[in-house]
Structures are given as C-alpha cells and as structure tokens.
Design an enzyme around this catalytic site. Structure first.
Site, PDB file in Angstrom:
ATOM      1  N   THR A 133     -76.166 -53.761  71.672  1.00 31.22           N
ATOM      2  CA  THR A 133     -75.698 -52.480  72.195  1.00 31.22           C
ATOM      3  C   THR A 133     -76.860 -51.565  72.576  1.00 31.22           C
ATOM      4  O   THR A 133     -77.963 -51.694  72.017  1.00 31.22           O
ATOM      5  CB  THR A 133     -74.834 -51.784  71.114  1.00 31.22           C
ATOM      6  OG1 THR A 133     -74.628 -50.430  71.466  1.00 31.22           O
ATOM      7  CG2 THR A 133     -75.514 -51.807  69.752  1.00 31.22           C
ATOM      8  N   ASP A 134     -76.576 -50.619  73.469  1.00 29.19           N
ATOM      9  CA  ASP A 134     -77.590 -49.617  73.816  1.00 29.19           C
ATOM     10  C   ASP A 134     -77.816 -48.621  72.678  1.00 29.19           C
ATOM     11  O   ASP A 134     -78.795 -47.875  72.680  1.00 29.19           O
ATOM     12  CB  ASP A 134     -77.214 -48.867  75.104  1.00 29.19           C
ATOM     13  CG  ASP A 134     -75.886 -48.120  75.038  1.00 29.19           C
ATOM     14  OD1 ASP A 134     -75.194 -48.190  73.995  1.00 29.19           O
ATOM     15  OD2 ASP A 134     -75.531 -47.453  76.041  1.00 29.19           O
ATOM     16  N   GLU A 135     -76.910 -48.629  71.678  1.00 35.69           N
ATOM     17  CA  GLU A 135     -77.004 -47.611  70.615  1.00 35.69           C
ATOM     18  C   GLU A 135     -78.250 -47.801  69.744  1.00 35.69           C
ATOM     19  O   GLU A 135     -78.661 -46.886  69.044  1.00 35.69           O
ATOM     20  CB  GLU A 135     -75.738 -47.607  69.758  1.00 35.69           C
ATOM     21  CG  GLU A 135     -74.503 -47.399  70.624  1.00 35.69           C
ATOM     22  CD  GLU A 135     -73.235 -47.001  69.890  1.00 35.69           C
ATOM     23  OE1 GLU A 135     -73.330 -46.482  68.766  1.00 35.69           O
ATOM     24  OE2 GLU A 135     -72.158 -47.208  70.456  1.00 35.69           O
ATOM     25  N   TYR A 159     -73.943 -48.223  61.977  1.00 39.88           N
ATOM     26  CA  TYR A 159     -73.636 -49.291  62.946  1.00 39.88           C
ATOM     27  C   TYR A 159     -74.872 -49.644  63.769  1.00 39.88           C
ATOM     28  O   TYR A 159     -75.281 -50.817  63.832  1.00 39.88           O
ATOM     29  CB  TYR A 159     -72.493 -48.850  63.877  1.00 39.88           C
ATOM     30  CG  TYR A 159     -72.367 -49.706  65.126  1.00 39.88           C
ATOM     31  CD1 TYR A 159     -72.025 -51.051  65.045  1.00 39.88           C
ATOM     32  CD2 TYR A 159     -72.596 -49.159  66.399  1.00 39.88           C
ATOM     33  CE1 TYR A 159     -71.923 -51.838  66.196  1.00 39.88           C
ATOM     34  CE2 TYR A 159     -72.490 -49.934  67.541  1.00 39.88           C
ATOM     35  CZ  TYR A 159     -72.158 -51.279  67.443  1.00 39.88           C
ATOM     36  OH  TYR A 159     -72.064 -52.047  68.572  1.00 39.88           O
ATOM     37  N   LYS A 163     -77.121 -53.125  63.976  1.00 45.55           N
ATOM     38  CA  LYS A 163     -77.330 -53.896  65.215  1.00 45.55           C
ATOM     39  C   LYS A 163     -78.835 -53.983  65.521  1.00 45.55           C
ATOM     40  O   LYS A 163     -79.325 -55.031  65.968  1.00 45.55           O
ATOM     41  CB  LYS A 163     -76.582 -53.259  66.395  1.00 45.55           C
ATOM     42  CG  LYS A 163     -75.069 -53.360  66.311  1.00 45.55           C
ATOM     43  CD  LYS A 163     -74.519 -54.789  66.338  1.00 45.55           C
ATOM     44  CE  LYS A 163     -74.701 -55.481  67.669  1.00 45.55           C
ATOM     45  NZ  LYS A 163     -73.981 -56.792  67.693  1.00 45.55           N
TER      46      LYS A 163
END
Ligand code: NAD
Ligand code: TYD
Length: 353
Positions: A133-135, A159, A163
């Site tokens: 993810t970009d997060e 989260y 990741k």
C-alpha cells in the site's frame, strides 16, 4: 501452470482471481483464512470451475503453505492476504502483526525453501509478488510531490506499520537470499466486492439505508483513488514484466478529498436511486477524527508506465459510476456481509464518535 494467490476471497484478491481467470486458463490456487473480510460469495461464479482451487487456511501455517507449494508447484505467489482496515488496527493491532508481519514472514520462508528446490528455467521464472500500500510512505503535505518508489517509509498507523514491516521483509529476502520478489505499493482501491467498512461502500450502503454518512474530522483528507480492475491489471503487468527486486507504485492519478468523494457518491445515488426524503447529502455527518489520521496520499505512477506501459483504464467518473451501479444491483451481497459480527464492529467504531 498455476499461481498461488493468498487472500483471494477478499476485496482485491477476489477481483484479481476473477480477472485472471477471465483472461487466462492458468489455474489459481487460492489460500484464504476467510476472516470477516473473506467472502466466498465473491467467487460464486467460479463454482465447479476446475481452474480455481480454494483452500481455507492461514498464511501463518507453515506446514500448509509447504504442502500447497509442493503439491501444486505454482510458478508464482501473489500475496494479498492481510488485515487491511486502519480503524480496526487502531482498536486491535495484534491481528495485523500476526497476519501482515508473521504471515508474510512464513510465506517468504516457505517460498525460499521451495524456490531452492527448483532448477533452470523454472527457478529463473519463479516470482513472489507482494501486494502493498501507499500508506507505508506516511502523510504528504499539501502541494508536496507524490510518492515515488524511493520515498522514505514513514508509516503512522498500526496497519501501515505492519505493511511497512512486511515490505522490508520482502526486500531483505531478496537481498539476502536472492528470492525473486516484486513489490507493488498501490493507492486506495474502490469497486465491486469492497467490504462496507471502507469509505466508499460504507457511504453507499448507509445512504441507501437512510443512515448517517460519517465523515471523519473536517473531511479534507486526500486519497488517490484507483478502480480495483486497474489495480489487477497493474499487478498482472508487474508479474509478467517487472524487474526482479524492484518496487512499482500504482495509482489512479486521482486525488480527491473525502468530503468530495462522499458528495460524488450522493450525487450518483440521487440520479440512480432518488430518495423521496431528499438529496442523500443531507445525511452527511461530521464525526470525531481518526487518531493519527494521514492527511494526504498521492502516488507517482510514472515508473510502471515508463517500464511496463501500464496506465489506468478507468477515470474516476467511469469507475465510481460502475461501482455505485454494482452496489445497487447486488443488495443480496450487501445483506449477506452485514452479519452480526459486522454490526458489532459498527457500534464499536462509531458509537463513541
Ligand atoms: P481485504 O481485507 O478485503 O481482504 C483480505 C483477505 O485476506 C480476506 O479474504 C481475508 O480472509 C484474508 N486473510 C486475512 N488474514 C489471513 C490469514 N492470516 N491467512 C489467510 N488469509 C487471510 O483486503 P483488500 O482490501 O482486498 O487488500 C488486499 C491487499 O491489498 C492487502 O495486502 C492490502 O494491504 C493491499 N492494499 C489494499 C488497498 C485497498 O485500497 N483496499 C490498497 C493498496 C493495497
Ligand atoms: P478507508 O476506506 O478506511 O481507507 P484508508 O484509511 O486506508 O485510506 O478510508 C478512506 C478515507 O476516508 C480515510 O481518510 C478515512 C475516511 N473515512 C471517513 O471519513 N469515514 C469513515 O466512516 C471511514 C470508514 C473512512
């Protein structure tokens, strides 16, 4: 030939499996624990299709992963399985560490052991594709350039930290052991089969039920939205032609503030399913913000375009219209996922806001 997909009963995984088998006859072995987010109904159209082999199981179960690799000898693992909801990670981070960190570690170790038994062309062509993810890159200031693949990792939620940890493991298994990995970091997806705890499906489902549309904080947080079918085509492109050990960012070139997204969804519902009580936007309700809420994400997707010729096929206008229509036409799917456990989550997350 076959591929092993993890998390293929979830939102993106099930779209990927359906798209894959719509375009190829290569078998998919699908390993999914069927947590609250996994739903075999997403794959109902594949019932009786020998190209899809479903195995209910946990990615932290090393013996099971070893057995699947030995039995099916997939040419690649495409790893979607994860705990994926930021708000749930705030209420209970443990499951995120177990699945996202330990689970990825288990898969990498099983993959390494399996890959080491291969030889020649089979070994050279083998891939571990990690879906991320970009997060992991953290929050962008207004006007700052979008995330490139070399942006520093600055995860802010349990989260995104889990990741980020998994991305680091994947990188290390390549550099240390030579495992042929690919990593993709994608922006926010939307589309069919999206579990209605995430922004877009929650707004559609709540609006149709005449319930409040909870917008966190001032609603000015920005996300870069990508139609899920475009994410699937990007993964296929990277799996087919991505350079081993490389990271590819995937995004929709579509930055929007949350409140604008909610208004667009309301406008489409006004057009497609007008409510005699008035415009759906009347239901918008500002609620207490998410702790540590990232202000802005934006993806610079030039590398995947330059190297692999991938660009999204949908604009936000076409993708969101398809999505709203899909939810209107699949009220049975929505009713089925709204189980007792899901109702408990809604009261936990929203009652105190
Ligand atoms: P999802 O929560 O809808 O689905 C996750 C799936 O993984 C479910 O089917 C669940 O049953 C399965 N799963 C969970 N724990 C498992 C375990 N221990 N063993 C086996 N299966 C398990 O998630 P999603 O939105 O489809 O996201 C898929 C992947 O894409 C995730 O890795 C996520 O981080 C990443 N991603 C998501 C988005 C997005 O906008 N949704 C954007 C970028 C990247
Ligand atoms: P979400 O779909 O949870 O994705 P992520 O947090 O992974 O980006 O949320 C998207 C944005 O919408 C995020 O800024 C949080 C916001 N949001 C709300 O304003 N209200 C809600 O009820 C939810 C679930 C999210």
């Amino acid at each position: 030939m076959s591929i092993l997909v993890t998390g293929g009963a979830g939102f993106i995984g099930s779209n990927f499996v359906l798209d894959w088998l719509a375009q190829s006859d290569e078998r998919v072995v699908n390993l999914d624990a069927l947590t609250y987010a996994g739903n075999l109904q997403n794959l109902a159209s594949l019932q009786g299709d020998a190209r899809h082999v479903f195995m209910r199981g946990d990615i932290t179960d090393r013996a099971l992963v070893d057995r699947l690799l030995a039995e099916h000898r997939p040419r690649a693992i495409v790893h979607f399985a994860a705990e994926s909801h930021v708000d749930r990670s705030i209420h209970g981070p443990g499951a995120f560490m177990k699945t996202n960190v330990d689970g990825t570690f288990t898969l990498l170790e099983a993959a390494r052991a399996h890959w080491n038994t291969l030889q020649g062309d089979e070994k050279a062509a083998w891939r571990f594709h990690h879906v991320s993810t970009d997060e992991v890159y953290g929050s962008l200031a207004p006007g700052a350039p979008a995330f490139t693949e070399t942006h520093p990792y600055e995860p802010n939620s349990p989260y995104s930290a889990s990741k980020a940890a998994s991305d680091h493991l994947v990188r290390a298994w390549h550099h240390t052991y030579g495992l042929p990995v690919l990593t993709t970091n994608c922006s926010n997806n939307y589309g069919p089969f999206h579990f209605p705890e995430k922004l877009i499906p929650l707004m559609i489902v709540n609006a149709l039920a005449g319930k409040p549309l909870p917008v966190y904080g001032d609603g000015q947080q920005i996300r870069d939205w990508l139609y899920v079918g475009d994410h699937c085509s990007a993964i296929r492109a990277v799996l087919a032609g991505g350079r081993v050990g490389e990271v590819y960012n995937i995004g929709g070139w579509n930055e929007q503030a949350n409140i604008d997204i909610v208004n667009i969804v309301c406008g489409l519902l006004d057009e497609l399913r007008p409510d005699p009580a008035g415009p759906y936007a009347r239901l918008i309700t500002y609620v207490k913000d998410r702790p540590g809420h990232d202000r802005r994400y934006a993806i610079d997707a030039r590398k995947i375009e330059r190297e692999l010729g991938w660009r999204p096929a949908e604009t936000f206008g076409t993708g969101i219209r398809k999505t709203v229509r899909w939810y209107l036409e699949h009220a049975d799917w929505v009713a089925n996922v709204q189980s007792g456990g899901y109702r408990d989550w809604l009261s936990k997350n929203y009652a105190a806001r």
